[in-house]
Design a protein around this motif. Structure first.
Motif, PDB file in Angstrom:
ATOM      1  N   UNK A   9       0.809  -1.254   0.061  1.00  0.00           N
ATOM      2  CA  UNK A   9       0.115  -0.037   0.075  1.00  0.00           C
ATOM      3  C   UNK A   9       0.890   1.387   0.086  1.00  0.00           C
ATOM      4  N   UNK A  10       0.203   2.364  -0.592  1.00  0.00           N
ATOM      5  CA  UNK A  10       1.042   3.616  -0.666  1.00  0.00           C
ATOM      6  C   UNK A  10       1.352   4.206   0.722  1.00  0.00           C
ATOM      7  N   UNK A  11       2.489   4.586   0.899  1.00  0.00           N
ATOM      8  CA  UNK A  11       2.545   5.142   2.330  1.00  0.00           C
ATOM      9  C   UNK A  11       1.871   6.492   2.217  1.00  0.00           C
ATOM     10  N   UNK A  24       5.790   6.496  12.637  1.00  0.00           N
ATOM     11  CA  UNK A  24       4.825   6.700  11.543  1.00  0.00           C
ATOM     12  C   UNK A  24       5.403   7.809  10.991  1.00  0.00           C
ATOM     13  N   UNK A  25       5.822   8.869  11.913  1.00  0.00           N
ATOM     14  CA  UNK A  25       6.489  10.247  11.513  1.00  0.00           C
ATOM     15  C   UNK A  25       7.816   9.908  10.571  1.00  0.00           C
ATOM     16  N   UNK A  26       8.758   9.124  11.065  1.00  0.00           N
ATOM     17  CA  UNK A  26       9.629   8.652  10.275  1.00  0.00           C
ATOM     18  C   UNK A  26       9.596   7.965   8.964  1.00  0.00           C
ATOM     19  N   UNK A  27       8.436   7.134   9.106  1.00  0.00           N
ATOM     20  CA  UNK A  27       8.314   6.383   7.939  1.00  0.00           C
ATOM     21  C   UNK A  27       7.650   7.240   6.939  1.00  0.00           C
ATOM     22  N   UNK A  31       9.736   8.609   2.972  1.00  0.00           N
ATOM     23  CA  UNK A  31       9.190   8.295   1.841  1.00  0.00           C
ATOM     24  C   UNK A  31       8.848   9.788   0.955  1.00  0.00           C
ATOM     25  N   UNK A  32       9.393  10.820   1.517  1.00  0.00           N
ATOM     26  CA  UNK A  32       8.974  12.187   0.915  1.00  0.00           C
ATOM     27  C   UNK A  32      10.486  12.873   0.761  1.00  0.00           C
TER      28      UNK A  32
END
Length: 233
Positions: A9-11, A24-27, A31-32
């Motif tokens: 699934x797309x982050x 989740x913040x670091x993930x 990804x950006x």
């Protein structure tokens, strides 16, 4: 033909105002790669607006050169620019403008296996333009809770420099001498000419820190760092 399916699934995008865990913040941040600065402050994502040269880039550069002069004269000290801090509280991951810290083997911060700075560095520096209220309120609370020994905030629009030192569990303002020179208590010899900074006088800032690193206090500090043993692994 059936539509293409994926098991990955797309982050989700990182957005200002999101309430996230540190993981989740670091993930999402990872990804950006186009996002240059984002912070997790008390569990909420903050993403600063575009940076102006006069209000941020110039004072940031002056402060980086000033700290660089000190580091070159002070073994066991390190400068980091724009690095994310992993603090003790999982809801907090700021990305300060500048950080000065004692070598991880001898100071209060360490570098983890992923290359992040973990724990409270000795000095955090923020350049505040439109974010002045945040830097003197929310971030001040965060750095205080984390045990950051000194916190320096340059308020560009107010033409003011605030240097806080941690004493007895609270931050107190470091007083300037009659010439406007601020002298760090944690890093002896780290002298800042506040008026020179506010008028973008690089030679004036350089002169103050060069005088500081020639002081007896700085020499004693360097000797103390050289003698102090590294902690056991």
């Amino acid at each position: 033909m059936a539509p293409h399916m994926t098991t990955s699934p797309q982050i989700p995008l990182l957005r200002a105002g999101d309430r996230l865990t540190r993981a989740e913040f670091e993930r999402r941040y990872a990804a950006m790669p186009n996002v240059k600065k984002a912070e997790l402050l008390e569990g909420v994502v903050h993403m600063p607006s575009p940076v102006r040269h006069t209000h941020h880039g110039l004072p940031h550069g002056l402060l980086a050169r000033w700290l660089g002069d000190y580091v070159r004269a002070t073994p066991e000290s390190q400068l980091s620019i724009g690095a994310t801090l992993r603090l003790v509280d999982e809801n907090e991951e700021p990305q300060p403008d500048l950080v000065l810290f004692v070598s991880p083997t001898k100071g209060t911060a360490m570098i983890d296996a992923e290359g992040y700075l973990v724990g409270p560095p000795e000095l955090v520096v923020e350049v505040a333009a439109s974010s002045a209220a945040n830097d003197l309120d929310q971030k001040l609370r965060i750095y205080l809770r984390a045990g950051v020994s000194e916190y320096l905030v340059v308020r560009v629009e107010a033409a003011a420099v605030d240097w806080f030192v941690l004493r007895h569990g609270t931050y107190e303002r470091l007083p300037a001498d009659p010439r406007g020179i601020l002298r760090s208590e944690v890093f002896p010899g780290l002298w800042l000419d506040g008026p020179a900074l506010l008028r973008a006088d690089d030679p004036g800032m350089c002169a103050a820190v060069q005088t500081g690193v020639r002081s007896a206090e700085h020499a004693a500090f360097c000797e103390r760092l050289a003698r102090s043993p590294s902690p056991e692994p």
